[in-house]
Design a protein around this motif. Structure first.
Motif, PDB file in Angstrom:
ATOM      1  N   ARG A 149       0.859  -1.174   0.000  1.00  0.00           N
ATOM      2  CA  ARG A 149       0.000   0.000   0.000  1.00  0.00           C
ATOM      3  C   ARG A 149       0.904   1.235   0.000  1.00  0.00           C
ATOM      4  NH1 ARG A 149      -5.399  -1.000   1.226  1.00  0.00           N
ATOM      5  NH2 ARG A 149      -5.845  -3.071   2.081  1.00  0.00           N
TER       6      ARG A 149
ATOM      7  N   ASN B  57      -0.635  -5.058   0.471  1.00  0.00           N
ATOM      8  CA  ASN B  57      -1.825  -4.596  -0.232  1.00  0.00           C
ATOM      9  C   ASN B  57      -2.724  -5.768  -0.619  1.00  0.00           C
ATOM     10  OD1 ASN B  57      -3.692  -3.159  -1.713  1.00  0.00           O
ATOM     11  ND2 ASN B  57      -2.394  -3.025  -3.542  1.00  0.00           N
TER      12      ASN B  57
ATOM     13  N   ASP C  76      -5.703  -5.660  -1.251  1.00  0.00           N
ATOM     14  CA  ASP C  76      -6.697  -5.278  -2.257  1.00  0.00           C
ATOM     15  C   ASP C  76      -6.289  -5.753  -3.647  1.00  0.00           C
ATOM     16  OD1 ASP C  76      -8.471  -4.101  -0.557  1.00  0.00           O
ATOM     17  OD2 ASP C  76      -7.783  -2.054  -0.897  1.00  0.00           O
ATOM     18  N   HIS C  77      -4.993  -6.016  -3.825  1.00  0.00           N
ATOM     19  CA  HIS C  77      -4.523  -6.496  -5.124  1.00  0.00           C
ATOM     20  C   HIS C  77      -4.837  -7.991  -5.233  1.00  0.00           C
ATOM     21  CE1 HIS C  77      -1.979  -7.565  -8.496  1.00  0.00           C
ATOM     22  NE2 HIS C  77      -1.754  -6.274  -8.726  1.00  0.00           N
TER      23      HIS C  77
ATOM     24  N   ALA D  37      -8.060  -6.238   6.592  1.00  0.00           N
ATOM     25  CA  ALA D  37      -9.437  -6.003   6.161  1.00  0.00           C
ATOM     26  C   ALA D  37      -9.672  -4.548   5.794  1.00  0.00           C
ATOM     27  CB  ALA D  37     -10.402  -6.431   7.266  1.00  0.00           C
ATOM     28  N   ARG D  38      -8.622  -3.819   5.525  1.00  0.00           N
ATOM     29  CA  ARG D  38      -8.779  -2.405   5.141  1.00  0.00           C
ATOM     30  C   ARG D  38      -9.083  -2.276   3.657  1.00  0.00           C
ATOM     31  NH1 ARG D  38      -7.599   1.872   8.305  1.00  0.00           N
ATOM     32  NH2 ARG D  38      -6.786   1.408  10.393  1.00  0.00           N
ATOM     33  N   GLY D  39      -9.991  -1.366   3.373  1.00  0.00           N
ATOM     34  CA  GLY D  39     -10.294  -1.000   2.000  1.00  0.00           C
ATOM     35  C   GLY D  39     -10.081   0.481   1.822  1.00  0.00           C
ATOM     36  N   PRO D  40     -10.555   1.055   0.741  1.00  0.00           N
ATOM     37  CA  PRO D  40     -10.367   2.484   0.480  1.00  0.00           C
ATOM     38  C   PRO D  40     -10.915   3.381   1.580  1.00  0.00           C
ATOM     39  CG  PRO D  40     -11.139   1.351  -1.487  1.00  0.00           C
ATOM     40  CD  PRO D  40     -11.236   0.370  -0.373  1.00  0.00           C
ATOM     41  N   SER D  41     -11.964   2.943   2.280  1.00  0.00           N
ATOM     42  CA  SER D  41     -12.576   3.772   3.319  1.00  0.00           C
ATOM     43  C   SER D  41     -12.250   3.297   4.726  1.00  0.00           C
ATOM     44  CB  SER D  41     -14.095   3.803   3.125  1.00  0.00           C
ATOM     45  OG  SER D  41     -14.636   2.494   3.164  1.00  0.00           O
TER      46      SER D  41
ATOM     47  N   GLU E  90     -13.182  -2.835   6.712  1.00  0.00           N
ATOM     48  CA  GLU E  90     -14.398  -3.306   6.051  1.00  0.00           C
ATOM     49  C   GLU E  90     -14.703  -4.736   6.488  1.00  0.00           C
ATOM     50  OE1 GLU E  90     -13.704  -2.956   1.886  1.00  0.00           O
ATOM     51  OE2 GLU E  90     -13.712  -0.759   1.890  1.00  0.00           O
TER      52      GLU E  90
ATOM     53  N   SER F  57     -14.591  -7.115   3.632  1.00  0.00           N
ATOM     54  CA  SER F  57     -13.446  -6.893   2.748  1.00  0.00           C
ATOM     55  C   SER F  57     -13.188  -8.131   1.900  1.00  0.00           C
ATOM     56  CB  SER F  57     -12.199  -6.584   3.580  1.00  0.00           C
ATOM     57  OG  SER F  57     -11.803  -7.725   4.315  1.00  0.00           O
ATOM     58  N   ALA F  58     -12.381  -7.946   0.865  1.00  0.00           N
ATOM     59  CA  ALA F  58     -12.064  -9.065  -0.024  1.00  0.00           C
ATOM     60  C   ALA F  58     -11.408 -10.199   0.744  1.00  0.00           C
ATOM     61  CB  ALA F  58     -11.152  -8.582  -1.158  1.00  0.00           C
TER      62      ALA F  58
END
Length: 717
Positions: A310, A329, A331-332, A364-368, A371, A374-375
């Motif tokens: 990140r 990251n 999220d990737h 478990a972090r996302g853009p906001s 979450e 989360s994914a």
């Protein structure tokens, strides 16, 4: 600046044939004819596999992977076999200001390596930039780092598991024992000296006998995935002891092997399973050991920095939700895939039974921010392999909004630090202690009773690796971390501890008696609470760390469990607590207790009691100085089928001696922390005297109740 500088030496290609191979599975895979290599990098221009001599000292071949499917580079090298030493070099732009830090002069660990050998030798050559340059990390270092790097090994992970089966312990039966492979065994006199500090030592007969005696059903091991020593620690003459600087998410830590073989970990798991004990791993997927932009280039940074981490702004700096300089990251999709592949590997190939996720909020972090859907959390919950094992979250990180206790979805369990703090405060005599303790005794329902989560969701603990040991909790009012070399600035300051008038060890019989009583009260509270209990290795033996509450770098007698003064009587007391919890299932229920009735004519599943037998008033709960209360526990009214489990009445007294009115009926005292070795007492009813600073547990006298029922029915049979 941007650079595509070549490596430190001309390509030294061997005469081996490099075929295209396949893009799956990732990592190095032996197929009988050779080894297939597959590496993810979205921004590389070339990926090379470097082969080394068996001692890892000399590079003998540099082979470019010839094919690329999407972002996976791959190739098959005929004739290679398990045991081959290798590393990676990855070419691409060196432009830190846009997030790219490729440097083919730096040998890299394969993220999917199943085995890693050799030490990390700290050198400026490990840095992708020139240390001391005015441009700092924007500069470029052309030195070859291979001499300082561990090497990957093409591993043979086959193992004869025989009839091994996962114990699959019900959470209601679970007692977790948090332990360090090295620290648990280094000073144990019963462990073979040649196996101390290793997986085989951890699962040796003396260890298994001890854990079985205590009633432990699961060992939760501090990180055993390959990690390395921090440079600043080695400069102080210290080592990374706890292991929270992971370098290889698939490879067992080499320092825990006596023969340098992966099968040693597998043998440990099989031995524990044969004893009915599950193996849980503390895993660190929230960050890597590469640190911030001034850290070394060892793996992810050199393979694809912009994908794995990140990054902030344009990409030069790292988001640091973990306190270690970087955050992976997830999220990737390919980083998420790596973590999921790693978890499945440890379950399917290594047969572990679950995981404790370090700083799980960061995962478990996302853009906001955090979450719950989360994914990563969704991927775990739907996975046919991972959804069946035990999943435990450490529900916080250091980022904004990172403290998320009670917010993880089913089936996660969560470390409950509020349990730790409230239990400590109550027994220390802090104000409003009774009201806070009452919530913890019921499994912290105000935090966890939502979304169908069970009452076992709270992992309750009084001590863990991060903080005082139980012996130090009652012997030190302040931390003493000077040996860490940080001027005692590190570690927690709010320990809610008490020294009973003497800081540190004492030979005063009165002080020792008070400390022993406090230890019994703390652990008894743990085992009498709804939720899943976890005890810290060595607490049952009276282990001390000399007041150090942050022994992360103390790979020495300070951090190791000291068995020389093992207190057999206290270990017996812990075993009796575990046995009492097993014998009376109402102490560990799946559904929460709310004082409800199953039917109109049934008694409530929970009754609070004052010492005089009356129900507490709001004024009692709101009193800052109320210290003595009891609870009568029955099976939860929410349980589908009532089994008529026996009632338990527990009374907690952190104040002075009081006269205690027992609930109606005949009772037997099964536990008294003032008299821990006393056998169950005779049948009693009515009044009793409750000693100061103590706990008592009463159970229904079944013989007396049966006799009363027969008398009421007019029979003497």
């Amino acid at each position: 600046m941007t650079s595509t500088r070549p490596g430190v030496a001309p390509d030294r290609l061997s005469h081996r044939a490099v075929a295209g191979g396949r893009a799956w599975p990732l990592g190095a895979t032996f197929d009988g004819a050779g080894v297939n290599f597959a590496v993810f990098s979205a921004h590389a221009t070339k990926v090379e596999v470097c082969l080394f001599t068996h001692d890892g000292r000399r590079e003998i071949a540099r082979l470019a992977l010839p094919e690329r499917d999407g972002d996976i580079w791959h190739g098959h090298v005929e004739g290679l076999t398990p045991g081959t030493r290798y590393g990676l070099r990855v070419h691409g732009p060196y432009d830190p200001e846009t997030g790219h830090r490729f440097n083919p002069n730096k040998l890299l660990i394969d993220p999917y390596a199943r085995q890693i050998v050799g030490p990390l030798k700290w050198s400026d050559a490990l840095m992708g930039y020139r240390v001391g340059a005015s441009a700092a990390d924007l500069s470029f270092d052309s030195r070859d780092s291979a001499f300082a790097m561990p090497k990957c090994v093409v591993a043979d992970t086959s193992f004869d598991w025989g009839d091994d089966r996962p114990p699959r312990r019900d959470l209601r039966q679970t007692v977790i024992y948090e332990a360090h492979v090295r620290g648990q065994t280094m000073a144990h006199p019963g462990v073979d000296p040649g196996l101390r500090g290793t997986f085989l030592g951890m699962s040796s007969e003396p260890m298994i006998e001890h854990l079985t005696r205590l009633g432990v059903t699961a060992v939760e091991l501090l990180p055993v995935q390959c990690f390395f020593n921090d440079r600043f620690l080695e400069a102080r003459g210290l080592r990374n002891y706890w292991g929270y600087q992971t370098l290889g998410f698939f490879a067992p830590e080499p320092r825990y092997m006596s023969q340098g073989a992966v099968w040693e970990f597998q043998a440990m798991v099989r031995r524990f399973h044969a004893a009915g004990i599950e193996v849980l791993l503390d895993v660190v997927y929230n960050h890597s050991g590469e640190g911030d932009e001034l850290g070394p280039t060892l793996c992810f940074r050199g393979i694809d920095n912009g994908s794995y981490y990140r990054l902030t702004g344009a990409g030069r700096h790292y988001l640091n939700y973990t306190g270690t300089g970087n955050t992976l990251n997830l999220d990737h999709p390919m980083v998420l895939r790596m973590v999921m592949d790693s978890l499945r590997y440890w379950v399917e190939v290594m047969h572990v039974d679950g995981f404790r996720f370090d700083l799980a909020s960061a995962l478990a972090r996302g853009p906001s921010g955090f979450e719950p859907e989360s994914a990563f959390l969704d991927a775990l919950r739907q996975d046919p392999v991972l959804s069946r094992v035990k999943l435990i979250a450490e529900p916080w990180d250091i980022g904004p909004g990172g403290y998320r206790l009670g917010r993880f979805p089913h089936p996660f369990l969560e470390w409950n630090d509020r349990f730790r703090d409230d239990v400590r405060r109550y027994w220390r005599g802090d104000t409003y202690g009774a009201a806070h303790l009452a919530r913890r005794l019921l499994g912290s329902a105000e935090l966890f009773d939502h979304g169908g989560r069970p009452a076992v969701s709270s992992v309750n603990f009084v001590t863990c690796h991060d903080g005082f040991t139980l012996a130090d909790l009652v012997s030190y009012a302040h931390k003493h971390n000077e040996a860490n070399g940080e001027d005692n600035r590190d570690g927690h300051d709010a320990n809610h501890s008490e020294n009973f008038g003497v800081e540190g060890p004492s030979d005063d019989p009165g002080v020792k008696a008070l400390r022993d009583l406090r230890r019994r009260n703390l652990l008894a509270t743990l085992f009498l609470s709804q939720g899943t209990p976890m005890i810290l290795a060595g607490d049952e033996a009276g282990n001390s760390q000399g007041g150090n509450n942050n022994a992360y770098a103390q790979d020495n007698p300070t951090g190791w469990v000291d068995w020389s003064g093992a207190e057999e009587e206290f270990a017996d007391f812990v075993a009796r607590l575990a046995a009492l919890r097993r014998e009376y299932p109402v102490l560990s229920q799946r559904r929460f207790l709310h004082g409800r009735r199953r039917t109109e004519g049934d008694p409530p599943d929970l009754e609070w009691r004052r010492a005089d037998g009356a129900a507490p008033t709001d004024a009692d709960w709101q009193s800052p100085d109320w210290k003595a209360f009891g609870l009568l526990i029955r099976e939860s009214a929410e349980t589908a089928v009532c089994r008529g489990d026996r009632d338990v009445f527990a009374f907690f007294n952190a104040g002075d001696e009081v006269a205690l009115r027992l609930p109606d009926g005949a009772w037997r005292c099964r536990l008294d922390t003032r008299a821990p070795a006393t056998a169950p007492g005779p049948s009693v009813s009515g009044q009793a005297v409750m000693a100061a600073q103590s706990i008592r547990v009463y159970v229904r006298d079944e013989d007396a109740r049966l006799a009363a029922r027969k008398a009421a029915a007019g029979t003497t049979e």
